[in-house]
Design an enzyme around this catalytic site. Structure first.
Site, PDB file in Angstrom:
ATOM      1  CE1 TYR A 194      -4.326  -1.052  -0.180  1.00 21.87           C
ATOM      2  CE2 TYR A 194      -3.324  -3.024   0.979  1.00 21.87           C
ATOM      3  CZ  TYR A 194      -4.321  -2.654   0.230  1.00 21.87           C
ATOM      4  OH  TYR A 194      -5.450  -3.273  -0.201  1.00 21.87           O
TER       5      TYR A 194
ATOM      6  CD  GLU B 299      -6.187  -5.929   1.125  1.00 20.44           C
ATOM      7  OE1 GLU B 299      -5.155  -6.084   1.479  1.00 20.44           O
ATOM      8  OE2 GLU B 299      -7.157  -5.450   0.315  1.00 20.44           O
TER       9      GLU B 299
END
Length: 413
Positions: free
Chosen positions: A95, A137
């Site tokens: 990310y 997640e």
């Protein structure tokens, strides 16, 4: 929590994203892959070349900007993307890479319009959005590994059987190499298959719906061979599976994932509509309904070019023969002489509203559909024209999520 000034700035960029969103995401992927080529082992190269991944990301960024003050409203979208990320092996450290390159792409594409104030606001907002994804997640990774028969990452499976289902579709029956139990799954879910194809520089990962019911001693995927057609190149993975993978070959699979699931807590009638290879999750749902809810009324509708490419037909007809609550209907766009001679289809041409109403008990059913995007768009438009509530309409994209702009037009796969 984001400050109100940050929220206001993000919302002010919505019109810009509507115009320049795809240009930004296209530049983002170019930039990221040039600096981090290792990520090419995760992403679907075909979707990149066709622009599907760029469009899907642009739509996701646009939705996030529109709803930046109420991110909970896009949580279903977040969960759908998170399922894909978990099945691919996307990790928290990715990310930071994405954020850096996305902000740089915004600056490059918008030029002077991307002021320092706007970039700082997007940096802050991206951090909040990324934290949401990472949290969702993390829970999915933990659940996949902790479930009975579950696992982390990719697990070796042996091809126990390979069955030719039609001229273009073959099924692969997969059993775990380690002999351990298989994780359960919800009908409609998929697995990711990871392949290292000889001569290819990068690993290829593809998602395939599980096409049989849960509880079997194997997983089954049914794969369409994607030959080159017009400007569309041949599918490297599907050709490899059809031409090189044989009984005894080993494939690497992620644990089952996906949010396209049959609602097994309802007794309402179910309508399953598919086009082409989109029948794979529908067959899984059909098996489950026949076994677990034999009292529930089911209408199974499949559209194909003709009987030569129609896969799993005998399997579906066998289920219907043993369960009077199941009715099946075939729509062939271009039936062969053999199809005509054997009365092998129920509708020639396309699915349309008039025909759908003649074979479905009513608009009060739960509708599930899957297939090529134009097919799904038309089905969605027909259901909307019929007045089916959005809460009863469920569908699955093969690949990156797109947009269904429905119109009550004819439907073909």
């Amino acid at each position: 929590m984001l400050s109100q000034p940050t929220i206001d700035i993000i919302k002010s960029t919505v019109p810009v994203l509507e115009v320049h969103g795809t240009a930004i995401t296209r530049r983002f992927y170019e930039r990221m892959f040039s600096r981090h080529p290792e990520l090419l082992h995760i992403f679907n190269h075909a979707n990149q070349k066709q622009g599907r991944q760029q469009t899907a990301l642009a739509n996701a960024v646009y939705a996030a900007a529109q709803n930046i003050d109420k991110l909970e409203t896009i949580l279903p979208v977040v969960k759908g993307i998170a399922h894909k990320h978990r099945s691919l092996g996307v990790r928290p450290e990715h990310y930071g890479i994405v954020g850096e390159n996305l902000l740089a792409a915004i600056a490059e594409v918008l030029g002077d319009a991307a002021t320092e104030e706007i970039l700082e606001a997007w940096k802050e907002a991206y951090g909040v959005i990324a934290d949401v994804f990472i949290g969702v997640e993390a829970n999915m990774y933990a659940a996949a590994e902790a479930s009975e028969g579950g696992w982390a990452g990719f697990r070796a499976f042996r091809v126990q059987r390979k069955v030719r289902e039609s001229e273009v579709i073959s099924s692969f029956y997969l059993v775990p190499e380690d002999g351990r139990k298989l994780a359960e799954f919800e009908p409609g879910q998929y697995v990711s298959v990871r392949l290292d194809i000889p001569g290819e520089a990068h690993t290829h990962i593809r998602q395939y719906s599980l096409s049989d019911a849960p509880g079997r001693p194997y997983y089954r995927i049914s794969v369409k061979r994607e030959d080159a057609a017009g400007d569309r190149p041949a599918g490297k993975v599907s050709l490899y599976l059809h031409e090189q993978v044989t009984e005894g070959s080993v494939l690497w699979l992620s644990a089952p994932a996906g949010d396209f699931e049959l609602n097994r807590h309802s007794d309402e009638p179910v309508v399953l509509i598919s086009g082409g290879v989109g029948l794979t999750p529908m067959v899984s749902m059909l098996h489950t309904l026949a076994e677990k809810q034999p009292h529930r009324q089911v209408t199974f509708i499949h559209a194909a070019q003709n009987g030569d490419v129609h896969a799993l037909r005998e399997e579906v007809e066998g289920l219907a023969a043993g369960h009077e609550q199941i009715s099946v209907h075939w729509c062939y766009e271009k039936p062969t002489e053999r199809d005509r001679a054997g009365n092998r289809f129920h509708q020639e041409g396309y699915i349309d509203l008039a025909w759908l109403r003649s074979v479905v008990p009513g608009a009060g059913a739960d509708f599930y559909f899957c297939g090529p995007v134009p097919f799904m768009s038309a089905v969605n438009g027909i259901l909307e024209a019929w007045g089916v509530p959005a809460s009863r309409i469920h569908y699955e994209f093969f690949g990156p999520a797109g947009s269904l702009k429905g119109a009550a037009a004819p439907v073909h796969p």
